[in-house]
Design a protein around this motif. Structure first.
Motif, PDB file in Angstrom:
ATOM      1  N   ARG A  96      -6.703  -8.055  -8.721  1.00 11.13           N
ATOM      2  CA  ARG A  96      -8.098  -7.626  -8.574  1.00 11.13           C
ATOM      3  C   ARG A  96      -8.591  -7.819  -7.151  1.00 11.13           C
ATOM      4  N   TYR A  99      -6.995  -5.090  -4.984  1.00 12.29           N
ATOM      5  CA  TYR A  99      -7.640  -3.798  -5.234  1.00 12.29           C
ATOM      6  C   TYR A  99      -9.012  -3.729  -4.568  1.00 12.29           C
ATOM      7  N   GLU A 100      -9.759  -4.811  -4.656  1.00 12.18           N
ATOM      8  CA  GLU A 100     -11.086  -4.849  -4.032  1.00 12.18           C
ATOM      9  C   GLU A 100     -11.020  -4.701  -2.522  1.00 12.18           C
ATOM     10  N   GLY A 104      -3.672  -0.091  -2.797  1.00 11.11           N
ATOM     11  CA  GLY A 104      -3.550   0.899  -3.854  1.00 11.11           C
ATOM     12  C   GLY A 104      -2.286   0.825  -4.671  1.00 11.11           C
ATOM     13  N   VAL A 136      -7.101  -2.278 -13.871  1.00  8.50           N
ATOM     14  CA  VAL A 136      -7.603  -2.592 -12.522  1.00  8.50           C
ATOM     15  C   VAL A 136      -7.904  -1.322 -11.745  1.00  8.50           C
ATOM     16  N   PHE A 138      -5.279   0.654  -9.909  1.00  7.07           N
ATOM     17  CA  PHE A 138      -4.388   0.955  -8.791  1.00  7.07           C
ATOM     18  C   PHE A 138      -3.960   2.426  -8.814  1.00  7.07           C
ATOM     19  N   ARG A 139      -3.870   3.006  -7.631  1.00  7.82           N
ATOM     20  CA  ARG A 139      -3.380   4.386  -7.514  1.00  7.82           C
ATOM     21  C   ARG A 139      -1.937   4.476  -7.984  1.00  7.82           C
TER      22      ARG A 139
END
Length: 212
Positions: A96, A99-100, A104, A136, A138-139
Motif C-alpha cells: 500500500r 502504491y501510494e 505500479g 490495492v 497495481f497496474r
C-alpha cells in the motif's frame, strides 16, 4: 530498473537479490532486512528489527517495482499472530505504501496451496494476502505460487526436509505441480515479472516453476 526487495535474506529472496544485482538492466536494489546483507555497489540495505519502521517516502523513491518474498512458518514465528504479521500484514503494508508513492508493479511469492476459503490457517492466510493485494490497484500484479521450494536454507525445517527428500525420490512419477520448485527458478520468474511489468493480474503456478 530500480527494485524494492522484501525478504532478501530468505531462500528465494537471496536468489532474487543475486540475480537482480547481476542483471545489467537493474540499476539498484533497496532491500530492507533485519540483519545486514553483504555490501554491493547497487544495493541499499536499511536494517531494523521492525521492518515496518523503515517505511517512508524515501524507501520507495525512484522504485519501479516491488518483489515480496517474505514468508515464515508458525514454528519459527512462534504463534499464528506472529506468522500473520510476516505473511500478511508486512506484505500489504509495504504494498500500500509503494502504491501510494507511485509504484505500479508488485510481485508476490505465495504458495501453491493458497486458498482464501480454506479452514486451515496457512493456506487461508496465503489466500487472504493474495486477495487483498489485488484490491490495492497495481497496474501489474504477479502472484507466484510455488510448491515446496528447493535450496539451502539458513535454518533447518525438519518436516520440509523430509518432504523434499521424498519428492526428489518420486519426482519421475509425480505431476509437475507436485514437484520441487528450485529457488533460483522461482527467483528468475519473480525478476522477469517485475521487469516485464505486464499489465493486469497474473499467476505463475508451481507446474511452470520446475527445472527442466
Amino acid at each position: 530498473m530500480k527494485l524494492l526487495l522484501l525478504g532478501a535474506s530468505g531462500l528465494v529472496g537471496k536468489n532474487v537479490l543475486a540475480q537482480a544485482l547481476a542483471h545489467p538492466d537493474v540499476i539498484g536494489v533497496v532491500a530492507p532486512t533485519r540483519r545486514p546483507l553483504a555490501p554491493h555497489p547497487k544495493l541499499r540495505n536499511p536494517v531494523s528489527d521492525h521492518l515496518d519502521s523503515l517505511l517512508s517516502a524515501e524507501i520507495t523513491q525512484g522504485i519501479d517495482g516491488v518483489v515480496c518474498t517474505l514468508g515464515t512458518t508458525i514454528g519459527k514465528a512462534g504463534s499464528k499472530e506472529a506468522f500473520r504479521e510476516v505473511d500478511y500484514v508486512l506484505p500489504l503494508t509495504f504494498a500500500r505504501s509503494a502504491y501510494e508513492h507511485g509504484v505500479g508493479t508488485f510481485v508476490l511469492v505465495s504458495a501453491s496451496v493458497a486458498n482464501v476459503g480454506s479452514a486451515i490457517f496457512y493456506p487461508r492466510i496465503k489466500g487472504e494476502v493474495e486477495r487483498d493485494l489485488e484490491l490495492v490497484g497495481f497496474r501489474s500484479l504477479t502472484i507466484v505460487r510455488p510448491s515446496l521450494i528447493g535450496g539451502e536454507r539458513d535454518e533447518s525445517r525438519f518436516g520440509e526436509s523430509v518432504a523434499l527428500r521424498l519428492m526428489s525420490i518420486f519426482a519421475p512419477i509425480l505431476p509437475k505441480k507436485l514437484q520441487i520448485n528450485p529457488a533460483p527458478t522461482i527467483a528468475a520468474a519473480c525478476l522477469s515479472a517485475a521487469m516485464g511489468a505486464k499489465p493486469g493480474v497474473h499467476f505463475r503456478l508451481a507446474e511452470n516453476l520446475v527445472r527442466d
